[in-house]
Design a protein around this motif. Structure first.
Motif, PDB file in Angstrom:
ATOM      1  N   ALA A 137       0.828  -1.200   0.000  1.00 41.18           N
ATOM      2  CA  ALA A 137       0.000   0.000   0.000  1.00 41.18           C
ATOM      3  C   ALA A 137       0.864   1.253   0.000  1.00 41.18           C
ATOM      4  O   ALA A 137       1.930   1.292   0.617  1.00 41.18           O
ATOM      5  N   ARG A 138       0.408   2.248  -0.699  1.00 44.35           N
ATOM      6  CA  ARG A 138       1.127   3.519  -0.722  1.00 44.35           C
ATOM      7  C   ARG A 138       0.830   4.289   0.552  1.00 44.35           C
ATOM      8  O   ARG A 138      -0.300   4.321   1.019  1.00 44.35           O
ATOM      9  N   ARG A 139       1.843   4.935   1.060  1.00 43.91           N
ATOM     10  CA  ARG A 139       1.601   5.756   2.242  1.00 43.91           C
ATOM     11  C   ARG A 139       1.108   7.129   1.801  1.00 43.91           C
ATOM     12  O   ARG A 139       1.537   7.644   0.768  1.00 43.91           O
ATOM     13  N   PRO A 140       0.200   7.709   2.547  1.00 46.03           N
ATOM     14  CA  PRO A 140      -0.334   9.026   2.163  1.00 46.03           C
ATOM     15  C   PRO A 140       0.721  10.117   2.335  1.00 46.03           C
ATOM     16  O   PRO A 140       1.640   9.986   3.138  1.00 46.03           O
ATOM     17  N   ARG A 141       0.586  11.157   1.566  1.00 44.16           N
ATOM     18  CA  ARG A 141       1.507  12.290   1.667  1.00 44.16           C
ATOM     19  C   ARG A 141       1.230  13.056   2.955  1.00 44.16           C
ATOM     20  O   ARG A 141       0.077  13.273   3.324  1.00 44.16           O
ATOM     21  N   SER A 142       2.288  13.470   3.607  1.00 45.66           N
ATOM     22  CA  SER A 142       2.126  14.235   4.841  1.00 45.66           C
ATOM     23  C   SER A 142       1.870  15.708   4.516  1.00 45.66           C
ATOM     24  O   SER A 142       2.091  16.170   3.394  1.00 45.66           O
ATOM     25  N   THR A 143       1.429  16.422   5.516  1.00 45.91           N
ATOM     26  CA  THR A 143       1.173  17.855   5.342  1.00 45.91           C
ATOM     27  C   THR A 143       2.458  18.589   4.996  1.00 45.91           C
ATOM     28  O   THR A 143       2.464  19.483   4.151  1.00 45.91           O
ATOM     29  N   GLY A 144       3.554  18.195   5.623  1.00 46.74           N
ATOM     30  CA  GLY A 144       4.839  18.829   5.339  1.00 46.74           C
ATOM     31  C   GLY A 144       5.290  18.628   3.905  1.00 46.74           C
ATOM     32  O   GLY A 144       5.864  19.531   3.287  1.00 46.74           O
ATOM     33  N   GLU A 145       5.037  17.436   3.360  1.00 52.93           N
ATOM     34  CA  GLU A 145       5.395  17.186   1.970  1.00 52.93           C
ATOM     35  C   GLU A 145       4.560  18.040   1.028  1.00 52.93           C
ATOM     36  O   GLU A 145       5.058  18.529   0.015  1.00 52.93           O
TER      37      GLU A 145
END
Length: 62
Positions: A2-10
């Motif tokens: 599974a792909r990890r979701p993008r963080s707010t910082g990214e």
């Protein structure tokens, strides 16, 4: 896997890359040639930084 979701910082850093790229490109359009070429290449590098996740997927397509 599974792909990890993008963080707010990214997401924030991606928007910063796009913003600086647009600002640099706008400055390059008003500059004389040697400076415009350098600023244009910096703008391209900023846009490549904004697309860093997509570029990484091209080389590692999990």
């Amino acid at each position: 896997m599974a792909r990890r979701p993008r963080s707010t910082g990214e997401m924030i850093s991606t928007l910063c890359y796009v913003g600086v790229g647009l600002w640099t490109l706008g400055t390059a359009l008003e500059a004389p040639f040697p400076k415009a070429a350098l600023l244009g290449s910096c703008a391209v590098a900023c846009f490549a930084g904004a697309l860093r996740h997509q570029i990484a997927q091209l080389f590692d397509p999990r």
